[in-house]
Design a protein around this motif. Structure first.
Motif, PDB file in Angstrom:
ATOM      1  N   THR A  80      -2.798  -2.342  12.942  1.00 33.53           N
ATOM      2  CA  THR A  80      -2.109  -3.169  11.952  1.00 33.53           C
ATOM      3  C   THR A  80      -0.612  -3.139  12.235  1.00 33.53           C
ATOM      4  OG1 THR A  80      -3.757  -2.623  10.259  1.00 33.53           O
ATOM      5  CG2 THR A  80      -1.682  -3.569   9.497  1.00 33.53           C
TER       6      THR A  80
ATOM      7  N   THR B  69      -5.949 -11.636   8.220  1.00 31.04           N
ATOM      8  CA  THR B  69      -5.177 -11.623   9.470  1.00 31.04           C
ATOM      9  C   THR B  69      -3.679 -11.471   9.232  1.00 31.04           C
ATOM     10  OG1 THR B  69      -6.845 -12.990  10.572  1.00 31.04           O
ATOM     11  CG2 THR B  69      -4.649 -12.942  11.558  1.00 31.04           C
TER      12      THR B  69
ATOM     13  N   LEU C  89      -1.891   3.315   5.520  1.00 29.73           N
ATOM     14  CA  LEU C  89      -2.586   2.739   6.679  1.00 29.73           C
ATOM     15  C   LEU C  89      -2.883   3.812   7.718  1.00 29.73           C
ATOM     16  CD1 LEU C  89      -0.489  -0.537   7.107  1.00 29.73           C
ATOM     17  CD2 LEU C  89      -2.905  -0.450   6.447  1.00 29.73           C
TER      18      LEU C  89
ATOM     19  N   ALA D 201      -5.783  -5.543   4.386  1.00 26.12           N
ATOM     20  CA  ALA D 201      -5.937  -5.098   5.770  1.00 26.12           C
ATOM     21  C   ALA D 201      -7.327  -4.515   5.992  1.00 26.12           C
ATOM     22  CB  ALA D 201      -4.862  -4.059   6.114  1.00 26.12           C
ATOM     23  N   GLU D 202      -7.788  -3.722   5.027  1.00 25.25           N
ATOM     24  CA  GLU D 202      -9.135  -3.151   5.126  1.00 25.25           C
ATOM     25  C   GLU D 202     -10.201  -4.226   5.174  1.00 25.25           C
ATOM     26  OE1 GLU D 202      -9.310   1.060   2.843  1.00 25.25           O
ATOM     27  OE2 GLU D 202      -8.812  -0.656   1.571  1.00 25.25           O
TER      28      GLU D 202
ATOM     29  N   ARG E  48      -2.576  -3.353   1.696  1.00 25.33           N
ATOM     30  CA  ARG E  48      -3.432  -2.399   2.401  1.00 25.33           C
ATOM     31  C   ARG E  48      -4.906  -2.720   2.196  1.00 25.33           C
ATOM     32  NH1 ARG E  48      -5.489   2.062  -0.591  1.00 25.33           N
ATOM     33  NH2 ARG E  48      -7.379   0.808  -0.305  1.00 25.33           N
TER      34      ARG E  48
ATOM     35  N   VAL F 163       3.073  -3.708  10.999  1.00 26.83           N
ATOM     36  CA  VAL F 163       3.886  -3.830   9.783  1.00 26.83           C
ATOM     37  C   VAL F 163       5.310  -4.199  10.196  1.00 26.83           C
ATOM     38  CG1 VAL F 163       4.723  -2.659   7.705  1.00 26.83           C
ATOM     39  CG2 VAL F 163       2.456  -2.101   8.626  1.00 26.83           C
TER      40      VAL F 163
ATOM     41  N   ILE G 125       1.079  -7.273   8.521  1.00 28.88           N
ATOM     42  CA  ILE G 125       1.617  -7.257   7.163  1.00 28.88           C
ATOM     43  C   ILE G 125       3.131  -7.374   7.288  1.00 28.88           C
ATOM     44  CG2 ILE G 125       1.904  -5.957   5.024  1.00 28.88           C
ATOM     45  CD1 ILE G 125      -0.709  -4.494   5.689  1.00 28.88           C
TER      46      ILE G 125
ATOM     47  N   LEU H  59      -5.873   2.819  10.048  1.00 29.81           N
ATOM     48  CA  LEU H  59      -5.626   1.380  10.185  1.00 29.81           C
ATOM     49  C   LEU H  59      -4.291   1.044  10.838  1.00 29.81           C
ATOM     50  CD1 LEU H  59      -6.899   0.188   6.684  1.00 29.81           C
ATOM     51  CD2 LEU H  59      -7.894  -0.459   8.884  1.00 29.81           C
TER      52      LEU H  59
ATOM     53  N   THR I 287      -0.800 -11.003   6.126  1.00 26.19           N
ATOM     54  CA  THR I 287      -0.423 -10.819   4.729  1.00 26.19           C
ATOM     55  C   THR I 287       1.095 -10.745   4.659  1.00 26.19           C
ATOM     56  OG1 THR I 287      -2.453  -9.555   4.335  1.00 26.19           O
ATOM     57  CG2 THR I 287      -0.712  -9.392   2.681  1.00 26.19           C
TER      58      THR I 287
ATOM     59  N   ARG J  81      -4.154  -7.409  12.883  1.00 22.46           N
ATOM     60  CA  ARG J  81      -3.644  -8.026  11.665  1.00 22.46           C
ATOM     61  C   ARG J  81      -2.164  -7.678  11.501  1.00 22.46           C
ATOM     62  NH1 ARG J  81      -6.186  -3.429  10.911  1.00 22.46           N
ATOM     63  NH2 ARG J  81      -8.284  -4.303  11.026  1.00 22.46           N
TER      64      ARG J  81
END
Length: 485
Positions: A379, A333, A370, A328-329, A325, A381, A65, A375, A335, A63
């Motif tokens: 993830t 996919t 995260l 994401a949890e 966050r 960022v 962010i 995560l 954000t 995913r």
């Protein structure tokens, strides 16, 4: 054979494709009403929708962010330490450095272009020793977790084409944005939430417009466009039932509407009809999932304090970071958080302080949050804007005040998690922070790298439109291997 029987066997081209489309439509409707029928697996993570064979190879990130700082943060005042500017302050930018670069209408009438140093102190942080401005102490505190890329570059020098370019790979509107491409290719990991969510917060003096096409699907089916969460009222428009309508009545209405839409699809074969059915069904499921998502009552006080004093105020950047966050949890996919107010042509020292006060602590808190939840490894960022700012001052240089114009030749973006090498500073610029001297990263390269972290070969995720295969990176883009873990 009887000619009548021969005619019965003939099927013209229009009828063939019409009947084929109807069959596909029925299958599509079935997948919308029961997504588990067509759910795919990525590792141990189930996905709903997406393309067969995507990801193309094992992904590091599941995913993304994106923290998008709309307006163009000044890399000179935040990330790109240039001590030589102390000696060059208030001297004319040499022609040998500018090299005839076109400039915006805001400074084209200036008689001279004096270099201006930053008013803010820089220092090294973390085991990596990356330089950061005093304006962003919290981001500096996660130096060993992020990669600062100082050599991102773009051809666009005005906001609309620049922000359209980094979001869609083209300076002209009409193409799908990054989130739409990823939602199209990867689908969603949560059948009750959109695969692509957008949130907008306001910075100080944030008069820069943001158009909904920036999170639009372009020529992709509209089900892949971003769903905007609002900061006031219902998080998503029309999510609540009207007065006098309960969930049972709404369910009956949706079922009846789906039958009517299916009848329309059989008659016309328009794929947008199936998209409409999908959106109705998603909205119904979101009536339960979104209130749970936006309920912060179970967050610990330590977590809330980490994001800062504005975290409980819907619509603030801190609140949106915490929601990111939580998304994401829950398997969203892509954000995307927009924060406006970085277009500092004048009064930069005051305005950039205000922007950093809004964004520094929540940005760092998101990465730390995260990480402590396990995560961050999967993830990705991303923090940055559409371009940077010039070394020369826009307008008069004062002792405690100056402004900077748009600058696309080099600017800074930082990334963390999801396959990115932590604790590095990548790329170098000249003493004027005007030209790249080492490791350039074009917008297409940046987007290609993001897709690579998600297990996508950017050259292979395409969509045929008007006789041409389009992709996010057009016909360009190289994965930046120097920032990969």
């Amino acid at each position: 054979m009887n000619p009548i029987h021969e005619n019965q066997l003939l099927v013209n081209r229009r009828h063939f494709f019409g009947r084929m489309a109807t069959g596909i439509g029925v299958a599509a409707l079935g997948s919308l009403l029961n997504p588990n029928l067509f759910a795919g697996m990525v590792g141990e993570q189930k996905r709903y929708g997406g393309l067969a064979g995507v990801p193309h190879f094992p992904p590091k990130a599941k995913r993304v962010i994106q923290l998008f700082m709309a307006g163009g943060p000044s890399q000179i005042d935040l990330f790109d330490h240039k001590p030589t500017l102390d000696k060059l302050h208030n001297t004319e930018l040499p022609d040998s450095i500018r090299m005839g670069q076109r400039i915006t209408g805001m400074t084209s009438g200036q008689k001279n272009f004096p270099c201006v140093k930053t008013l803010f102190k820089f220092s090294q942080h973390g085991k990596c020793g990356t330089w950061f401005s005093e304006l962003i102490p919290n981001i500096a505190g996660i130096a060993d977790d992020i990669a600062v890329i100082k050599t991102v570059n773009t051809e666009a020098i005005n906001h609309d084409p620049a922000i359209t370019f980094i979001q869609t790979g083209f300076q002209q509107p009409g193409r799908p944005c990054t989130g739409a491409w990823l939602s199209y290719g990867l689908g969603s990991m949560n059948e009750n939430l959109p695969g692509f969510v957008v949130m907008i917060s306001n910075g100080k003096e944030s008069d820069q417009p943001l158009y909904t096409r920036l999170w639009g699907s372009g020529f992709l089916p509209s089900e892949y466009q971003g769903v905007q969460f609002r900061g006031t009222g219902d998080p998503v428009l029309y999510l609540s039932n009207p007065a006098g309508i309960d969930n049972t009545a709404r369910r009956r209405m949706l079922d009846a509407t789906a039958k009517l839409n299916q009848k329309q699809f059989k008659a016309f074969g328009d794929p947008e009809i199936n998209t409409r059915i999908a959106q109705y069904e998603m909205a119904y499921r979101m009536q339960t999932s979104v209130p749970e998502l936006t309920d912060l009552s179970k967050e610990s006080e330590a977590t809330l304090e980490m994001y800062g004093p504005d975290v409980k105020k819907p619509g603030t950047f801190a609140y949106n970071c915490l929601l990111a966050r939580r998304m994401a949890e829950r398997g969203v996919t892509f954000t995307q958080l927009y924060h406006r107010g970085w277009d500092q042509h004048s009064n930069l020292p005051k305005r950039i302080r205000e922007q950093c006060k809004d964004t520094d602590q929540p940005s760092a808190a998101l990465v730390k949050d995260l990480k402590q939840r396990g995560l961050l490894d999967d993830t990705l960022v991303i923090w940055g804007g559409e371009f940077g700012r010039t070394v020369y001052s826009q307008g008069k240089i004062e002792k405690e005040n100056y402004g900077r114009d748009h600058h696309g030749r080099n600017y800074a973006v930082w990334m963390a998690g999801g396959g990115i090498k932590p604790g590095i500073s990548f790329g170098e610029t000249d003493d004027f922070c005007y030209n790249i001297t080492e490791n350039p990263v074009h917008i297409h390269d940046l987007n290609a790298t993001v897709m690579h972290c998600l297990g996508i070969n950017h050259e292979q995720l395409t969509y045929r439109f008007q006789g041409r295969d389009f992709r996010l990176t057009d016909i360009h883009g190289e994965v930046v291997k120097g920032i990969l873990a």
